[in-house]
Design a protein around this motif. Structure first.
Motif, PDB file in Angstrom:
ATOM      1  N   GLY A   1      39.218 -22.890  -1.669  1.00 25.72           N
ATOM      2  CA  GLY A   1      37.946 -20.738  -1.320  1.00 25.72           C
ATOM      3  C   GLY A   1      39.361 -20.607  -0.036  1.00 25.72           C
ATOM      4  O   GLY A   1      39.560 -19.639  -0.275  1.00 25.72           O
ATOM      5  N   THR A   2      39.168 -21.551   1.241  1.00 25.58           N
ATOM      6  CA  THR A   2      39.557 -20.777   2.005  1.00 25.58           C
ATOM      7  C   THR A   2      40.910 -20.614   1.926  1.00 25.58           C
ATOM      8  O   THR A   2      41.632 -20.068   2.059  1.00 25.58           O
TER       9      THR A   2
ATOM     10  N   TYR B   1      32.021 -13.238   2.464  1.00 26.61           N
ATOM     11  CA  TYR B   1      32.298 -15.337   3.746  1.00 26.61           C
ATOM     12  C   TYR B   1      33.515 -14.779   2.465  1.00 26.61           C
ATOM     13  O   TYR B   1      33.367 -14.450   1.171  1.00 26.61           O
ATOM     14  N   HIS B   2      34.662 -15.246   3.273  1.00 27.22           N
ATOM     15  CA  HIS B   2      35.944 -15.152   2.538  1.00 27.22           C
ATOM     16  C   HIS B   2      36.169 -17.175   2.699  1.00 27.22           C
ATOM     17  O   HIS B   2      37.647 -17.153   3.250  1.00 27.22           O
ATOM     18  N   GLY B   3      35.369 -17.831   3.843  1.00 24.79           N
ATOM     19  CA  GLY B   3      35.801 -19.108   3.634  1.00 24.79           C
ATOM     20  C   GLY B   3      36.603 -19.308   5.007  1.00 24.79           C
ATOM     21  O   GLY B   3      35.951 -18.041   5.790  1.00 24.79           O
TER      22      GLY B   3
ATOM     23  N   ASN C   1      27.226 -14.229   0.293  1.00 27.99           N
ATOM     24  CA  ASN C   1      26.944 -14.921   0.752  1.00 27.99           C
ATOM     25  C   ASN C   1      26.281 -13.924   1.995  1.00 27.99           C
ATOM     26  O   ASN C   1      26.062 -14.074   2.968  1.00 27.99           O
TER      27      ASN C   1
ATOM     28  N   ASP D   1      37.451 -11.135  -3.729  1.00 22.32           N
ATOM     29  CA  ASP D   1      37.261 -12.859  -3.798  1.00 22.32           C
ATOM     30  C   ASP D   1      36.629 -13.372  -5.295  1.00 22.32           C
ATOM     31  O   ASP D   1      35.430 -12.566  -4.428  1.00 22.32           O
TER      32      ASP D   1
ATOM     33  N   VAL E   1      35.743 -16.236  -5.831  1.00 22.04           N
ATOM     34  CA  VAL E   1      35.662 -17.870  -5.191  1.00 22.04           C
ATOM     35  C   VAL E   1      34.128 -18.117  -6.365  1.00 22.04           C
ATOM     36  O   VAL E   1      34.242 -18.644  -6.736  1.00 22.04           O
ATOM     37  N   MET E   2      32.932 -17.218  -5.790  1.00 24.56           N
ATOM     38  CA  MET E   2      32.025 -17.452  -5.929  1.00 24.56           C
ATOM     39  C   MET E   2      31.541 -17.096  -7.726  1.00 24.56           C
ATOM     40  O   MET E   2      30.897 -17.893  -7.893  1.00 24.56           O
TER      41      MET E   2
ATOM     42  N   LYS F   1      36.090 -23.258  -6.556  1.00 26.62           N
ATOM     43  CA  LYS F   1      34.217 -23.805  -7.095  1.00 26.62           C
ATOM     44  C   LYS F   1      33.890 -23.684  -8.875  1.00 26.62           C
ATOM     45  O   LYS F   1      34.952 -25.266  -9.311  1.00 26.62           O
TER      46      LYS F   1
HETATM   47  N1  PLP Z   1      34.751 -16.684  -0.743  1.00 25.47           N
HETATM   48  C1  PLP Z   1      33.634 -17.057  -1.068  1.00 25.47           C
HETATM   49  C2  PLP Z   1      33.933 -15.810  -2.093  1.00 25.47           C
HETATM   50  C3  PLP Z   1      32.974 -17.914  -1.467  1.00 25.47           C
HETATM   51  O1  PLP Z   1      32.348 -18.270  -0.982  1.00 25.47           O
HETATM   52  C4  PLP Z   1      33.280 -19.239  -0.552  1.00 25.47           C
HETATM   53  C5  PLP Z   1      32.590 -20.711  -0.204  1.00 25.47           C
HETATM   54  O2  PLP Z   1      31.698 -20.284  -0.384  1.00 25.47           O
HETATM   55  C6  PLP Z   1      34.892 -19.285  -0.315  1.00 25.47           C
HETATM   56  C7  PLP Z   1      35.588 -18.123  -0.029  1.00 25.47           C
HETATM   57  C8  PLP Z   1      35.173 -20.370   0.561  1.00 25.47           C
HETATM   58  O3  PLP Z   1      35.459 -21.424  -0.039  1.00 25.47           O
HETATM   59  P1  PLP Z   1      35.627 -23.056   0.047  1.00 25.47           P
HETATM   60  O4  PLP Z   1      34.462 -23.660   0.843  1.00 25.47           O
HETATM   61  O5  PLP Z   1      36.037 -23.485  -1.144  1.00 25.47           O
HETATM   62  O6  PLP Z   1      37.147 -22.860   0.946  1.00 25.47           O
END
Ligand code: PLP
Length: 447
Positions: free
Chosen positions: A121-122, A148-150, A215, A243, A245-246, A275
């Motif tokens: 996700g990062t 949180y975006h990584g 987060n 974002d 990712v979650m 994820k």
């Molecule tokens: N973006 C969001 C909304 C997240 O919740 C996370 C991780 O929890 C990430 C990005 C980063 O993902 P990763 O841990 O796979 O790098």
């Protein structure tokens, strides 16, 4: 091994060894029990709704590997597909069929027209903001406090997840110029967004937000907030990055966008995923409007690459997971999340613990000592998080594995059945009592 050594739980012994060879004994800070105290459990196996640790203790899992395990652990069809793929080789360094199939599945479910696969996700958010800067020729980024975006340099300011768990406002190691190019605003605050665009409008490359914040605990966008963000970005020539990712493929088949944008008729310019789409393997993605995505190399000038991007094993696990994630699965997740939330709420009410169970789709968390909806990071931080450690450990003792932080969402899976729910129900009364009795000065013992 001496007689005494053999009495030490294996998790504890492994943690001591881990700390000797890696910082804090963990490979990702949220896995440590810093906010709740005690020793992290080292897991040895998993199946369905359950985790089993190296000492043979079994837990109902309400973390689901921080989101990916939508169908439950070791789903037989995912494992079979992975085994079949692995037997043909694990990485080719060339294009392969599963990555095309996974990209097609993502395009079919979401508003993205084209997608680039990455491994975390990062990487997805980092690449999306680079693309936004390359596309717009601007530098500034807007993000929200508590999102949180990584661990991307530009996105760590006032971030949620591990940073709020550990009480870190940011991190050393981010160059001042990078931090200065990020504007941090309060979540759900339209006036703050309007003021920022009024001041910096023609310098803003993108605004990035969690599609629903998960987060800082679960904090949903206020009705119309994401639509407002999409609109103000478009009026100012900035890209709107959602974002997911979650939330992606977790809160609906089309992620959180399926709950707002698809209904209201707007689309983000770029989205990020991770994820669930990796089915428990390292796979993530970013995607969006074709004219923006075509700025990426090899077509365009914005460089982005990855040795293991689109790895055949990871993409097979993700594809198999998504193909199994049908409407029935999402209805079940919603139902289970609501059931667990109300069971927890009843137990806490019975012990007189002021709290709020708050959800964003089927993500949910408990805010402690709170009696009104939490809409911002500032509000989330005011909760009585000292109650959580006592609650967490009582649940753990009774065989329920919760996130080791009050600021993280709880994740259910489609494998949570009556057996799992009964274990949770049996654990709750004592945990609620422990939360009621917790004192503000009872700081966790850091191991
Ligand atoms: N973006 C969001 C909304 C997240 O919740 C996370 C991780 O929890 C990430 C990005 C980063 O993902 P990763 O841990 O796979 O790098």
């Amino acid at each position: 091994m001496t007689k005494d050594d053999s009495a030490v739980p294996r998790s504890q012994a492994l943690f001591a060894r881990a700390k000797a060879v890696s910082p804090g004994g963990v490979n990702s800070p949220v896995r440590a029990f810093r906010a709740v105290g005690g020793t992290p459990r080292f897991m040895a196996s998993s199946s369905g709704a359950f985790l089993t640790d190296v000492d043979g203790n079994r837990y109902v899992d309400l973390v689901s590997s921080w989101g990916p395990m939508l169908l439950g652990h070791a789903h037989p069809e995912v494992i079979a597909a992975v085994n079949q793929t692995v037997s043909r080789g694990t990485s080719f360094g060339t294009p392969s069929e599963p990555e095309v199939l996974l990209a097609e599945e993502i395009v079919a479910r979401t508003p993205v027209e084209e997608v680039r696969l990455v491994s975390s996700g990062t990487e997805a958010t980092m690449s999306a903001i680079r693309l936004a800067r390359g596309f717009t020729g601007r530098d500034l980024i807007i993000k929200f406090a508590g999102c949180y975006h990584g661990h991307v340099d530009a996105l760590l300011a006032e971030a949620g997840s591990g940073l709020v768990t550990l009480g870190l406002p940011g991190t050393p190691g981010v160059p001042k110029d990078v931090a200065a190019a990020t504007v941090v605003l309060p979540y759900n605050d339209r006036a703050a967004v309007e003021a920022a665009f009024a001041e910096y409008g023609d310098q803003v490359a993108c605004l990035i937000t969690e599609a629903a914040a998960g987060n800082m605990g679960a904090v949903p966008p206020l009705p119309g907030f994401n639509a407002f963000l999409a609109d103000i970005c478009s009026k100012n020539g900035a890209l709107f990055i959602s974002d997911e990712v979650m939330t992606g493929f977790r809160v609906s088949r089309s992620g959180h966008w399926g709950l707002d944008g698809a209904v209201e008729g707007w689309k983000p310019d770029l989205l990020t995923f991770g994820k669930v789409m990796g089915g428990g393997f390292p796979a993530a993605a970013f995607g969006g409007r074709a004219d923006i995505m075509e700025h990426l190399a090899p077509v365009g000038p914005v460089y982005q690459a990855g040795t293991l991007s689109g790895n055949p094993v990871a993409t097979t696990a993700g594809l198999t997971t998504l193909r199994l994630a049908n409407d029935e699965v999402y209805a079940r997740l919603d139902h289970t999340a609501a059931q667990i939330g109300s069971m927890a709420s009843e137990a806490l009410t019975a012990e007189g613990v002021e709290h709020l169970v708050q959800g964003a789709g089927n993500l949910f968390s408990i805010f402690w000592g709170v009696d009104e909806a939490v809409t911002s990071f500032a509000q989330a931080q005011k909760q009585e998080s000292h109650r959580y450690g006592a609650f967490f450990h009582a649940m753990l003792e009774a065989g329920v594995y919760l996130p080791p932080s009050a600021f993280e969402a709880w994740f259910v899976s489609a494998a949570h059945d009556d057996q799992a729910l009964n274990i949770i129900a049996a654990a709750l009364p004592a945990a609620a009592r422990a939360a009621a009795e917790a004192q503000p000065d009872s700081a966790p013992t850091i191991q």
